[in-house]
Scaffold this active site. Structure first.
Site, PDB file in Angstrom:
ATOM      1  N   ARG A  64       0.793  -1.261   0.000  1.00 38.87           N
ATOM      2  CA  ARG A  64       0.000   0.000   0.000  1.00 38.87           C
ATOM      3  C   ARG A  64       0.810   1.288   0.000  1.00 38.87           C
ATOM      4  O   ARG A  64       0.215   2.365   0.027  1.00 38.87           O
ATOM      5  CB  ARG A  64      -0.967   0.043   1.196  1.00 38.87           C
ATOM      6  CG  ARG A  64      -1.854  -1.174   1.353  1.00 38.87           C
ATOM      7  CD  ARG A  64      -2.720  -1.431   0.155  1.00 38.87           C
ATOM      8  NE  ARG A  64      -3.768  -2.413   0.412  1.00 38.87           N
ATOM      9  CZ  ARG A  64      -4.389  -3.079  -0.544  1.00 38.87           C
ATOM     10  NH1 ARG A  64      -4.090  -2.873  -1.833  1.00 38.87           N
ATOM     11  NH2 ARG A  64      -5.335  -3.940  -0.261  1.00 38.87           N
ATOM     12  N   ASN A  94      -0.326  -2.051  -7.311  1.00 38.13           N
ATOM     13  CA  ASN A  94      -1.509  -1.180  -7.263  1.00 38.13           C
ATOM     14  C   ASN A  94      -1.449  -0.182  -6.103  1.00 38.13           C
ATOM     15  O   ASN A  94      -2.314  -0.126  -5.238  1.00 38.13           O
ATOM     16  CB  ASN A  94      -2.817  -1.991  -7.257  1.00 38.13           C
ATOM     17  CG  ASN A  94      -2.938  -2.950  -6.076  1.00 38.13           C
ATOM     18  OD1 ASN A  94      -1.960  -3.270  -5.415  1.00 38.13           O
ATOM     19  ND2 ASN A  94      -4.149  -3.396  -5.812  1.00 38.13           N
ATOM     20  N   ASP A 153      -1.895  -6.661 -11.165  1.00 38.68           N
ATOM     21  CA  ASP A 153      -2.777  -7.229 -10.134  1.00 38.68           C
ATOM     22  C   ASP A 153      -3.752  -6.199  -9.577  1.00 38.68           C
ATOM     23  O   ASP A 153      -3.431  -5.043  -9.366  1.00 38.68           O
ATOM     24  CB  ASP A 153      -1.978  -7.820  -8.982  1.00 38.68           C
ATOM     25  CG  ASP A 153      -2.893  -8.476  -7.972  1.00 38.68           C
ATOM     26  OD1 ASP A 153      -3.704  -9.312  -8.391  1.00 38.68           O
ATOM     27  OD2 ASP A 153      -2.845  -8.120  -6.783  1.00 38.68           O
ATOM     28  N   HIS A 234      -3.401 -16.039  -7.484  1.00 40.90           N
ATOM     29  CA  HIS A 234      -4.569 -16.466  -6.691  1.00 40.90           C
ATOM     30  C   HIS A 234      -5.620 -17.267  -7.491  1.00 40.90           C
ATOM     31  O   HIS A 234      -6.768 -16.862  -7.624  1.00 40.90           O
ATOM     32  CB  HIS A 234      -5.237 -15.297  -5.967  1.00 40.90           C
ATOM     33  CG  HIS A 234      -5.366 -14.001  -6.737  1.00 40.90           C
ATOM     34  ND1 HIS A 234      -5.891 -13.923  -8.003  1.00 40.90           N
ATOM     35  CD2 HIS A 234      -5.032 -12.736  -6.399  1.00 40.90           C
ATOM     36  CE1 HIS A 234      -5.887 -12.668  -8.399  1.00 40.90           C
ATOM     37  NE2 HIS A 234      -5.362 -11.930  -7.462  1.00 40.90           N
ATOM     38  N   ASP A 307      -1.841 -13.068  -0.873  1.00 34.70           N
ATOM     39  CA  ASP A 307      -2.611 -11.919  -1.373  1.00 34.70           C
ATOM     40  C   ASP A 307      -3.002 -11.001  -0.203  1.00 34.70           C
ATOM     41  O   ASP A 307      -4.090 -10.425  -0.186  1.00 34.70           O
ATOM     42  CB  ASP A 307      -3.845 -12.361  -2.170  1.00 34.70           C
ATOM     43  CG  ASP A 307      -4.464 -11.210  -2.969  1.00 34.70           C
ATOM     44  OD1 ASP A 307      -3.840 -10.134  -3.079  1.00 34.70           O
ATOM     45  OD2 ASP A 307      -5.599 -11.387  -3.474  1.00 34.70           O
ATOM     46  N   HIS A 311      -6.971  -3.346   4.462  1.00 33.57           N
ATOM     47  CA  HIS A 311      -7.855  -2.191   4.264  1.00 33.57           C
ATOM     48  C   HIS A 311      -8.209  -1.658   5.643  1.00 33.57           C
ATOM     49  O   HIS A 311      -8.090  -2.381   6.641  1.00 33.57           O
ATOM     50  CB  HIS A 311      -9.131  -2.598   3.520  1.00 33.57           C
ATOM     51  CG  HIS A 311      -8.899  -3.039   2.112  1.00 33.57           C
ATOM     52  ND1 HIS A 311      -8.530  -2.178   1.107  1.00 33.57           N
ATOM     53  CD2 HIS A 311      -8.969  -4.271   1.537  1.00 33.57           C
ATOM     54  CE1 HIS A 311      -8.387  -2.840  -0.028  1.00 33.57           C
ATOM     55  NE2 HIS A 311      -8.643  -4.121   0.200  1.00 33.57           N
TER      56      HIS A 311
END
Ligand code: DOR
Ligand code: ZN
Length: 431
Positions: A64, A94, A153, A234, A307, A311
């Site tokens: 992140r 990402n 991804d 995944h 994975d 959050h």
């Protein structure tokens, strides 16, 4: 450089038998594995019968940073990794900005050197600019800057033409393409769980298994004459496994990873409208789960990756349709899989360890993942006896979003070493 002697450990031999051993570390490397190695004056660490395995390797996590530091940072994510027994992790691009430039690749590496706890962090760079699918990144420069592989991804590369071009380029640079497989033409707005019984019962739009499998099949065809190492992220659907199995039987250079949650949970286990069970790909049918376990055991699926997708609690509180996809995984992967797959006799301890260490390392051409003389002393020390509940409040990760809270598990890491240096150690005795 680190010198020490790990005494009274237990190691897994070539035949899978667990035997006691001392491990001598010199200049960050394992130099000797044997019995009663202690010498006067040596810095001795007593492992009192704990299991010593190669440090775990997770080739699919989300750190992140930059851009989403409220969810996780390299500092907190690397501590979560160390706490989970991981010594090397590969982080997906990402971020904000997306890891599609040499600046971001370098920034991740430098931030980890400065603020990380010692876990090796390998940035994965984007396939397309902004992961938007329209224009290839400068993979040559990205590799030069330190990118370990390429991936978009979070989203699938929608255009077959773009994917083919990416594979040709990646192949020429000997870069692995690690693909999030998802055909958006098969998605409906708000799709949040598998298109199956749970979706029907709750009137939710679903994500079908074909949206993954159609990309897996497409990509296997596209990769065929490029020579690229193509890796499926995944993997979750029975049909995807079938396609990977067929490609491998023809000798194609295809590999695949599976997450702990897809191995242990299916749509029937979702207790209600709980977003801790919302991830992409979603928890699928019982049948898919069984196929994944079987395919992991027989080698069709090569290795395990978490994975890890932290959050914030606010984001996850938004409800099934609006909450972001993803759950954390670094701090529970080994105990979950040890308790649910090894203690139940599905995998041997040696099989599980290999699928979290040597095999991912070999698939991505990394020099770690094996405990032997001459290798870097990247190690995880595991307590196979103590039973403990998963307590998200204790996670080093900022993300507490796990569906496994309260699960009683064995196989908890108690110490992690990178190049012989203790980067994390369990301090409080918790029963
Ligand atoms: O569940 C997921 N979370 N799946 C993805 O593909 C992306 C990830 C994230 O970045 O949160
Ligand atoms: Zn993904």
């Amino acid at each position: 450089m680190e010198n020490k002697l790990l005494q009274n450990g237990r190691i897994i031999g070539k035949d899978g038998e667990v035997t006691s051993a001392d491990i001598r570390i010199r200049d960050g490397k394992v130099t000797e594995i044997g019995q009663a190695l202690g010498e006067a004056g040596e810095d001795v660490v007593d492992l009192s019968g704990k299991l010593v395995i190669p440090g775990l390797i997770d080739l699919h996590i989300h750190l992140r940073e930059p851009g989403f530091e409220a969810k996780e940072t390299i500092a907190t994510g690397s501590r979560a990794a160390a706490r989970g027994g991981y010594t090397a992790v590969a982080c997906m691009p990402n971020t904000k900005p997306v890891t599609d430039s040499t600046e971001v690749v370098r920034r991740i590496i430098e931030t980890n050197e400065r603020e990380g706890c010692g876990v090796r962090v390998l940035p994965i760079a984007a396939i397309t600019r902004g992961s938007k699918g329209g224009e290839l990144t400068d993979m040559s420069a990205l590799k030069e800057a330190g990118a370990a592989a390429v991936s978009d991804d979070g989203v699938g590369v929608q255009s077959p033409q773009m994917m083919k071009a990416a594979m040709r380029l990646a192949s020429s640079l000997d870069l692995t393409v690690t693909a999030h497989c998802e055909e958006e033409d098969l998605l409906v707005p708000g799709a949040c769980v598998h298109a199956g019984t749970f979706a029907e019962e709750h009137g939710l739009p679903g994500i079908p298994g074909e949206s993954e499998a159609i990309h897996v099949g497409r990509d296997i065809l596209l990769a065929e004459d490029t020579g690229v190492h193509y890796h499926v992220c995944h993997i979750s659907a029975e049909a995807s496994v079938r396609l990977v199995r067929e490609a491998k039987s023809r000798g194609q250079r295809v590999t695949a990873e599976v997450t702990p949650h897809h191995l242990l949970l299916c749509e029937e286990d979702i207790p209600g409208l709980d977003t801790h069970f919302k991830m992409n790909p979603p928890l699928r049918r019982k049948r898919d789960r069984e196929v994944l376990v079987e395919a992991l055991k027989d080698g069709t699926i090569d290795f395990i990756a978490t994975d890890h997708a932290p959050h914030t609690a606010e984001e996850k509180a938004k409800g099934m349709k609006e909450a972001p996809f993803g759950i954390v995984g670094l701090e529970t992967a080994f105990p979950l899989l040890y308790t649910k797959l090894v203690e139940t006799g599905v995998l041997t301890l040696s099989e599980l360890v290999e699928k979290m260490t040597r095999i991912p390392a070999e698939c991505f051409g990394l020099p770690w993942g094996v405990l032997e003389e001459g290798r870097a002393a990247d190690l995880a020390i595991i307590d196979l006896e103590t039973k403990r509940k998963v307590e998200p409040a204790e996670f080093a990760s900022k993300g507490k979003n796990t569906p496994f809270a309260g699960w009683e598990l064995k196989g908890w890491p108690v110490m992690t070493l990178v190049e012989g240096r203790i980067i994390w150690q369990e301090t409080e005795a918790k029963a």
